[in-house]
Design a protein around this motif. Structure first.
Motif, short mmCIF file in Angstrom:
data_model
loop_
_atom_site.label_atom_id
_atom_site.label_comp_id
_atom_site.label_asym_id
_atom_site.label_seq_id
_atom_site.Cartn_x
_atom_site.Cartn_y
_atom_site.Cartn_z
N ALA A 92 0.85 -1.19 0.00
CA ALA A 92 0.00 0.00 0.00
C ALA A 92 0.88 1.23 0.00
O ALA A 92 2.01 1.20 0.50
CB ALA A 92 -0.92 0.00 1.22
N ALA A 93 0.36 2.32 -0.54
CA ALA A 93 1.10 3.57 -0.58
C ALA A 93 0.78 4.42 0.64
O ALA A 93 -0.36 4.43 1.12
CB ALA A 93 0.77 4.35 -1.85
N PHE A 94 1.78 5.12 1.15
CA PHE A 94 1.54 6.09 2.20
C PHE A 94 0.98 7.35 1.57
O PHE A 94 1.19 7.62 0.38
CB PHE A 94 2.84 6.37 2.96
N PRO A 95 0.23 8.14 2.33
CA PRO A 95 -0.37 9.36 1.77
C PRO A 95 0.67 10.26 1.11
O PRO A 95 1.80 10.37 1.58
CB PRO A 95 -1.00 10.03 3.00
N ALA A 96 0.27 10.90 0.04
CA ALA A 96 1.17 11.80 -0.68
C ALA A 96 1.62 12.97 0.18
O ALA A 96 2.66 13.56 -0.05
CB ALA A 96 0.49 12.31 -1.95
N SER A 97 0.83 13.30 1.21
CA SER A 97 1.19 14.39 2.11
C SER A 97 2.35 14.04 3.03
O SER A 97 2.97 14.91 3.63
CB SER A 97 -0.02 14.79 2.97
N THR A 125 6.07 13.13 3.86
CA THR A 125 7.40 13.16 3.26
C THR A 125 7.95 11.74 3.27
O THR A 125 7.44 10.86 3.96
CB THR A 125 8.34 14.08 4.04
N ASP A 126 9.02 11.52 2.51
CA ASP A 126 9.65 10.19 2.52
C ASP A 126 10.11 9.83 3.92
O ASP A 126 9.96 8.69 4.36
CB ASP A 126 10.83 10.16 1.54
N THR A 127 10.68 10.80 4.63
CA THR A 127 11.13 10.54 6.00
C THR A 127 9.96 10.18 6.91
O THR A 127 10.03 9.24 7.70
CB THR A 127 11.88 11.76 6.56
N ASP A 128 8.85 10.93 6.79
CA ASP A 128 7.66 10.62 7.60
C ASP A 128 7.16 9.22 7.33
O ASP A 128 6.81 8.47 8.25
CB ASP A 128 6.54 11.63 7.31
N ALA A 129 7.10 8.84 6.05
CA ALA A 129 6.61 7.52 5.69
C ALA A 129 7.48 6.43 6.31
O ALA A 129 6.97 5.43 6.83
CB ALA A 129 6.56 7.37 4.16
N LEU A 130 8.79 6.61 6.26
CA LEU A 130 9.70 5.61 6.81
C LEU A 130 9.64 5.58 8.33
O LEU A 130 9.62 4.50 8.94
CB LEU A 130 11.13 5.90 6.35
N MET A 131 9.61 6.74 8.96
CA MET A 131 9.60 6.79 10.43
C MET A 131 8.30 6.23 11.00
O MET A 131 8.30 5.41 11.92
CB MET A 131 9.80 8.24 10.89
N VAL A 132 7.18 6.66 10.44
CA VAL A 132 5.88 6.19 10.92
C VAL A 132 5.66 4.74 10.50
O VAL A 132 5.20 3.90 11.28
CB VAL A 132 4.75 7.10 10.39
N GLY A 133 6.01 4.44 9.26
CA GLY A 133 5.76 3.11 8.74
C GLY A 133 6.49 2.01 9.48
O GLY A 133 5.99 0.89 9.60
N THR A 134 7.69 2.31 9.96
CA THR A 134 8.48 1.29 10.67
C THR A 134 8.41 1.43 12.18
O THR A 134 9.13 0.76 12.90
CB THR A 134 9.96 1.34 10.23
N GLY A 135 7.53 2.32 12.68
CA GLY A 135 7.35 2.45 14.11
C GLY A 135 8.42 3.25 14.82
O GLY A 135 8.52 3.21 16.04
N GLN A 187 -5.22 10.36 7.85
CA GLN A 187 -4.80 10.28 6.45
C GLN A 187 -4.41 8.85 6.07
O GLN A 187 -4.60 8.44 4.92
CB GLN A 187 -3.62 11.21 6.21
N LEU A 188 -3.88 8.10 7.02
CA LEU A 188 -3.45 6.73 6.74
C LEU A 188 -4.64 5.81 6.49
O LEU A 188 -4.52 4.80 5.79
CB LEU A 188 -2.62 6.18 7.91
#
Length: 218
Positions: A177-182, A184-194, A205-206
């Motif tokens: 699944a894609a993370f929201p376009a809003s 940032t790449d850093t936000d996606a990685l930090m939030v996505g991996t806990g 948004q998620l």
């Protein structure tokens, strides 16, 4: 672009520029100081060298995405290898010894990656994959650990934008699944991996993806 080499060089350069006192600061890895994380990077570099000279003749069993296992919970630091890493890091004593060892082994890993036949099959963790897929998987490893390194060091160099974008792409393929376009790449990685919890707005948004977080990679 050779994302592996670019990300690895950026991470090693960030470590080389750290003052001694930063080695005893917390890292973004729970229970690990910066020195523990740097010691882990030495072990990672050794793993790269070992894997690239461990040929396989059978068909690949994983690729750059399925190489990653998603665990049920974050590491606690109680794993024997994690505990060994902390003791080994402390045994170095002086930060310059860790810097030297990472530069020495890390440079060799970088050269080996540059010389590797991307289509050759290699074996690691009882799996077979191409060297290209293996090195691509490690772009995510280097980028996440670069974020871990600077978690409490606001003045340290950040990961390269190209590595962040490639790592986000890999994480989204792992997640399916894609993370929201809003994000940032850093936000996606930090939030996505806990590595940090999503804000209330980010959780909204998620959507349904929020219930599947975090993706703890190993």
């Amino acid at each position: 672009m050779d994302h592996f080499s670019y990300s690895w060089q950026a991470l090693r350069t960030a470590v080389a520029g750290l003052p001694d006192e930063d080695f005893t600061r917390p890292s973004g890895c729970s229970g690990w100081l910066v020195r523990d994380l740097v010691c882990h990077l030495v072990i990672d570099a050794q793993d790269v060298l070992i894997t690239l000279v461990t040929p396989a003749v059978t068909e690949p069993t994983v690729d750059a995405v399925t190489y990653w296992h998603v665990a049920d919970r974050p590491p606690t630091g109680e794993d024997p290898l994690d505990a060994l890493t902390v003791r080994l890091a402390a045994a170095y004593g002086e930060p310059h010894l860790l810097r030297f060892h990472l530069d020495d082994v890390g440079s060799a890993a970088g050269r080996a990656a540059g010389l590797a036949d991307r289509g050759a099959r290699v074996s690691t963790r009882d799996e077979v994959l191409t060297a290209g897929d293996y090195l691509t998987a490690y772009v995510l490893e280097w980028t996440l650990h670069h974020l871990d390194l600077i978690a409490h060091l606001p003045g340290a160099p950040r990961p390269p934008a190209e590595g962040l974008a490639r790592s986000r792409e890999l994480l989204e393929r792992i997640a399916g699944a894609a993370f929201p376009a809003s994000f940032t790449d850093t936000d996606a990685l930090m939030v996505g991996t806990g590595r940090r919890a999503p804000t209330g707005a980010e959780r909204t948004q998620l959507g349904e993806l929020a219930a599947r977080l975090p993706f703890v990679l190993g």
